[in-house]
Design an enzyme around this catalytic site. Sequence first.
Site, PDB file in Angstrom:
ATOM      1  N   ARG A  96       0.862  -1.176  -0.016  1.00 33.05           N
ATOM      2  CA  ARG A  96      -0.076  -0.210   0.032  1.00 33.05           C
ATOM      3  C   ARG A  96       0.992   1.274  -0.083  1.00 33.05           C
ATOM      4  NH1 ARG A  96      -4.296   0.710   4.799  1.00 33.05           N
ATOM      5  NH2 ARG A  96      -2.333   0.911   5.866  1.00 33.05           N
ATOM      6  N   THR A 131      -1.079   7.603  -1.275  1.00 33.85           N
ATOM      7  CA  THR A 131      -2.212   7.478  -1.907  1.00 33.85           C
ATOM      8  C   THR A 131      -3.261   6.494  -1.126  1.00 33.85           C
ATOM      9  OG1 THR A 131      -1.629   5.664  -3.346  1.00 33.85           O
ATOM     10  CG2 THR A 131      -1.237   8.151  -3.966  1.00 33.85           C
ATOM     11  N   ASP A 164       0.578  -3.009  12.739  1.00 33.32           N
ATOM     12  CA  ASP A 164       1.033  -3.649  11.433  1.00 33.32           C
ATOM     13  C   ASP A 164       1.176  -5.139  11.695  1.00 33.32           C
ATOM     14  OD1 ASP A 164       2.673  -4.342   9.261  1.00 33.32           O
ATOM     15  OD2 ASP A 164       2.433  -2.269   8.804  1.00 33.32           O
ATOM     16  N   ASP A 224       4.590  -6.209  10.180  1.00 32.86           N
ATOM     17  CA  ASP A 224       5.812  -5.979  10.990  1.00 32.86           C
ATOM     18  C   ASP A 224       5.740  -6.741  12.382  1.00 32.86           C
ATOM     19  OD1 ASP A 224       6.853  -3.949   9.685  1.00 32.86           O
ATOM     20  OD2 ASP A 224       5.664  -2.373  10.643  1.00 32.86           O
TER      21      ASP A 224
END
Length: 208
Positions: A103, A107, A199, A202
């Site tokens: 991603r 944007t 996340d 991660d």
Amino acid sequence: MGEFFVSNHPLIQNKMAMLRNKNTCTKEFKEIISEVAMLLCYEATRHIELVPAKVETPIAEADVNVINRGFAIVPILRAGMGMLDGLLTLMPTAKVGFIGLYRDPETLKPVEYYCKLPNGIENMEVFVTDPMLATGGTAVAGIDFIKEKGAKKITFLCILAAPDGVKKLREAHPDVDIYAAAYDEKLNDHGYIVPGLGDAGDRIFGTK
């Protein structure tokens, strides 16, 4: 319209509490993600069609029911890899493909960098994995690629879903079933699920 299933199973909810905890270490987080994926796979395969067959038991011939179709598991890299082993535990003969998307932080749109899918995927039941269904852009793009290869029966499995992602995925691919371990309230300004679990990539791979 495809099914949107959110688990209320006590085992899954207990494991979700551990996943959300910021103090859960990488090793435990990775193991629990795999366990939750396996439990979700159990739910997502409940409606698979069976065909009659016969086997010889040690005593006599028995009428049984068996699965007579192929499966493919397609993790969206990299976080989707954390769910792969859990699904393979229940479907050890499934073929495995990979879609590499990330991603864009500005944007929030998905960018493809890799796509490798099994031959004959058009005849398989396909399970796409990605722990987070946040904005929905990555899930939609990944399923776009799979459908371009001819796949017709697709199920999306995630650990956490948010309203934005569910809406976008259902609008883009109304025939795809969505299975989630939990459904959170919203996204923050950075596109992260709230309250979420951080996340997932991660935390699975220990990169933060």
